[in-house]
Design an enzyme around this catalytic site. Sequence first.
Site, PDB file in Angstrom:
ATOM      1  N   LEU A   1     -64.587  49.683 -14.846  1.00 32.49           N
ATOM      2  CA  LEU A   1     -63.531  50.697 -14.906  1.00 32.49           C
ATOM      3  C   LEU A   1     -63.844  51.892 -14.000  1.00 32.49           C
ATOM      4  O   LEU A   1     -63.035  52.795 -13.868  1.00 32.49           O
ATOM      5  CB  LEU A   1     -63.374  51.199 -16.347  1.00 32.49           C
ATOM      6  CG  LEU A   1     -62.831  50.191 -17.362  1.00 32.49           C
ATOM      7  CD1 LEU A   1     -62.848  50.785 -18.766  1.00 32.49           C
ATOM      8  CD2 LEU A   1     -61.417  49.753 -16.984  1.00 32.49           C
TER       9      LEU A   1
ATOM     10  N   LYS B   1     -80.263  50.206 -12.097  1.00 36.91           N
ATOM     11  CA  LYS B   1     -80.553  51.616 -12.373  1.00 36.91           C
ATOM     12  C   LYS B   1     -82.021  51.977 -12.092  1.00 36.91           C
ATOM     13  O   LYS B   1     -82.307  53.061 -11.582  1.00 36.91           O
ATOM     14  CB  LYS B   1     -80.174  51.965 -13.808  1.00 36.91           C
ATOM     15  CG  LYS B   1     -78.656  51.979 -14.031  1.00 36.91           C
ATOM     16  CD  LYS B   1     -78.293  52.409 -15.437  1.00 36.91           C
ATOM     17  CE  LYS B   1     -76.774  52.435 -15.625  1.00 36.91           C
ATOM     18  NZ  LYS B   1     -76.380  52.909 -16.946  1.00 36.91           N
TER      19      LYS B   1
ATOM     20  N   ASP C   1     -75.646  59.557 -17.914  1.00 35.36           N
ATOM     21  CA  ASP C   1     -75.268  58.871 -19.157  1.00 35.36           C
ATOM     22  C   ASP C   1     -75.501  59.745 -20.398  1.00 35.36           C
ATOM     23  O   ASP C   1     -74.647  59.806 -21.290  1.00 35.36           O
ATOM     24  CB  ASP C   1     -76.070  57.568 -19.320  1.00 35.36           C
ATOM     25  CG  ASP C   1     -75.484  56.416 -18.504  1.00 35.36           C
ATOM     26  OD1 ASP C   1     -74.286  56.459 -18.189  1.00 35.36           O
ATOM     27  OD2 ASP C   1     -76.240  55.477 -18.197  1.00 35.36           O
TER      28      ASP C   1
ATOM     29  N   ALA D   1     -83.290  50.204 -27.448  1.00 31.90           N
ATOM     30  CA  ALA D   1     -84.285  50.972 -26.691  1.00 31.90           C
ATOM     31  C   ALA D   1     -84.196  50.650 -25.209  1.00 31.90           C
ATOM     32  O   ALA D   1     -85.164  50.829 -24.472  1.00 31.90           O
ATOM     33  CB  ALA D   1     -85.682  50.664 -27.231  1.00 31.90           C
ATOM     34  N   GLY D   2     -83.042  50.162 -24.760  1.00 34.31           N
ATOM     35  CA  GLY D   2     -82.832  49.860 -23.349  1.00 34.31           C
ATOM     36  C   GLY D   2     -82.389  51.109 -22.600  1.00 34.31           C
ATOM     37  O   GLY D   2     -82.554  52.242 -23.080  1.00 34.31           O
TER      38      GLY D   2
HETATM   39  P1  NAP Z   1     -80.446  47.048 -21.921  1.00 32.45           P
HETATM   40  O1  NAP Z   1     -81.209  48.018 -21.095  1.00 32.45           O
HETATM   41  O2  NAP Z   1     -80.473  45.619 -21.550  1.00 32.45           O
HETATM   42  O3  NAP Z   1     -80.981  47.196 -23.432  1.00 32.45           O
HETATM   43  C1  NAP Z   1     -80.483  46.368 -24.433  1.00 32.45           C
HETATM   44  C2  NAP Z   1     -81.063  46.770 -25.788  1.00 32.45           C
HETATM   45  O4  NAP Z   1     -80.407  45.994 -26.769  1.00 32.45           O
HETATM   46  C3  NAP Z   1     -82.561  46.492 -25.928  1.00 32.45           C
HETATM   47  O5  NAP Z   1     -83.122  47.492 -26.722  1.00 32.45           O
HETATM   48  C4  NAP Z   1     -82.578  45.158 -26.632  1.00 32.45           C
HETATM   49  O6  NAP Z   1     -83.695  44.982 -27.478  1.00 32.45           O
HETATM   50  C5  NAP Z   1     -81.362  45.253 -27.524  1.00 32.45           C
HETATM   51  N1  NAP Z   1     -80.834  43.930 -27.798  1.00 32.45           N
HETATM   52  C6  NAP Z   1     -80.259  43.073 -26.916  1.00 32.45           C
HETATM   53  N2  NAP Z   1     -79.899  41.960 -27.536  1.00 32.45           N
HETATM   54  C7  NAP Z   1     -80.264  42.084 -28.839  1.00 32.45           C
HETATM   55  C8  NAP Z   1     -80.162  41.247 -29.984  1.00 32.45           C
HETATM   56  N3  NAP Z   1     -79.602  40.039 -29.899  1.00 32.45           N
HETATM   57  N4  NAP Z   1     -80.627  41.717 -31.163  1.00 32.45           N
HETATM   58  C9  NAP Z   1     -81.199  42.937 -31.238  1.00 32.45           C
HETATM   59  N5  NAP Z   1     -81.329  43.771 -30.180  1.00 32.45           N
HETATM   60  C10 NAP Z   1     -80.867  43.343 -29.005  1.00 32.45           C
HETATM   61  O7  NAP Z   1     -78.905  47.433 -21.995  1.00 32.45           O
HETATM   62  P2  NAP Z   1     -78.269  48.901 -21.836  1.00 32.45           P
HETATM   63  O8  NAP Z   1     -77.987  49.161 -20.420  1.00 32.45           O
HETATM   64  O9  NAP Z   1     -79.097  49.870 -22.585  1.00 32.45           O
HETATM   65  O10 NAP Z   1     -76.846  48.698 -22.542  1.00 32.45           O
HETATM   66  C11 NAP Z   1     -76.744  48.557 -23.934  1.00 32.45           C
HETATM   67  C12 NAP Z   1     -75.277  48.608 -24.344  1.00 32.45           C
HETATM   68  O11 NAP Z   1     -74.756  49.883 -24.061  1.00 32.45           O
HETATM   69  C13 NAP Z   1     -74.384  47.618 -23.586  1.00 32.45           C
HETATM   70  O12 NAP Z   1     -73.427  47.117 -24.482  1.00 32.45           O
HETATM   71  C14 NAP Z   1     -73.726  48.450 -22.551  1.00 32.45           C
HETATM   72  O13 NAP Z   1     -72.452  47.935 -22.169  1.00 32.45           O
HETATM   73  C15 NAP Z   1     -73.580  49.765 -23.298  1.00 32.45           C
HETATM   74  N6  NAP Z   1     -73.484  50.907 -22.402  1.00 32.45           N
HETATM   75  C16 NAP Z   1     -72.399  51.702 -22.526  1.00 32.45           C
HETATM   76  C17 NAP Z   1     -72.279  52.808 -21.710  1.00 32.45           C
HETATM   77  C18 NAP Z   1     -71.072  53.682 -21.846  1.00 32.45           C
HETATM   78  O14 NAP Z   1     -70.801  54.482 -20.939  1.00 32.45           O
HETATM   79  N7  NAP Z   1     -70.337  53.576 -22.941  1.00 32.45           N
HETATM   80  C19 NAP Z   1     -73.262  53.106 -20.766  1.00 32.45           C
HETATM   81  C20 NAP Z   1     -74.374  52.280 -20.671  1.00 32.45           C
HETATM   82  C21 NAP Z   1     -74.472  51.163 -21.503  1.00 32.45           C
HETATM   83  P3  NAP Z   1     -85.142  44.536 -26.928  1.00 32.45           P
HETATM   84  O15 NAP Z   1     -85.789  45.812 -26.466  1.00 32.45           O
HETATM   85  O16 NAP Z   1     -85.790  43.952 -28.102  1.00 32.45           O
HETATM   86  O17 NAP Z   1     -84.883  43.568 -25.815  1.00 32.45           O
END
Ligand code: NAP
Length: 311
Positions: A50, A100, A136, A162-163
């Site tokens: 978007l 990133k 962010d 914690a991502g």
């Molecule tokens: P990321 O860096 O890949 O981190 C993913 C996190 O989710 C990690 O802590 C991971 O745990 C956990 N996780 C993934 N699959 C899991 C499962 N099946 N069960 C339990 N924990 C799980 O991703 P990210 O960039 O932080 O993004 C996370 C979410 O935020 C996404 O949905 C993304 O679309 C959203 N987001 C939204 C915005 C916004 O502007 N609204 C901005 C950024 C991101 P582990 O550490 O154990 O792998």
Amino acid sequence: MTEHPPAQPAAPVTPAQPGRRELLARQSPLWPSAASRVVGVIGDPVRHSLSPRLHNAAFDALGLDWVSVAFEVRAGGARAALEGMRTLGIAGLSVTMPHKADAAVAVDELSAVARRLGAVNCVTNNGGRLLGDSTDGQGFLEALLRATGMDPSGLRCVVVGAGGAARAVVLALAQAGAAEVVVVNRTAAKASAAAALAGTVGRVGRGEDAAEADLVVQATPLGMVHTARDATTMPLDPNHLRAGQVVVDLVYEPPTTPLLEAAARRGARTVNGLGMLVHQAALAIEHWTGRRAPVEAMWAAVAPQRAEPAR
Ligand code: NAP
């Protein structure tokens, strides 16, 4: 926490209503022209993004001859993309997954927040010098304020995940003066690293900690479109949620996730991730153009199809 009326985008523009640049394009089919400035977003996948829509809505409202597009850049290609940005004079780039961390290494200068996070979601081309920032966390705080009136100062917060997104939120909450930032995550080492970003107010916790929290932030991909129908995708036991809390899910597609539905049933106030997306983009617009971002126009460009759950 101060409660305000549910903050929905004011006076949404109907998508059918032509913007200034659409009118411009109708008058001159040769627009965009050689004079148009270019910004964009790099990521993979990126065709669903978007960001160009948000940026272009801002340029419309500001009356700027700028255009935003999406560049599909494969993993490992961030450095080359930023070199290309410099060569081509692209004025700004939003950076999304999986770039990133690589972008943070490839830019010439980092903001203090981007340096702490080791991540960049916004690059500004300042005469060939690339400045990297992470908008962010600030975008999250501004969205939270808009949607609920909540200022996290003095509040107990739980962040699930914690991502990259979780880390930005943890740091932002701590810098905003949260009394406690508890990180709940599947992988313990990543939870510790994220909690450390909050300094003395950060700690690793468990799902049960949500019961004591004023604010719960869901920052894992669980609940996104492709997983929404799977009952095992609840990132947190909703029995820990209650009335009087604000629950934010950073996911915005679908607009209401299973967790937000469950939280609302238990009386919590719910907010999805669309506001964070809009406000981080607004901050990018301000970096690139030096102008105040037209946040209402940006909301109007994306909100009609994806209204926030109003609680
Ligand atoms: P990321 O860096 O890949 O981190 C993913 C996190 O989710 C990690 O802590 C991971 O745990 C956990 N996780 C993934 N699959 C899991 C499962 N099946 N069960 C339990 N924990 C799980 O991703 P990210 O960039 O932080 O993004 C996370 C979410 O935020 C996404 O949905 C993304 O679309 C959203 N987001 C939204 C915005 C916004 O502007 N609204 C901005 C950024 C991101 P582990 O550490 O154990 O792998």
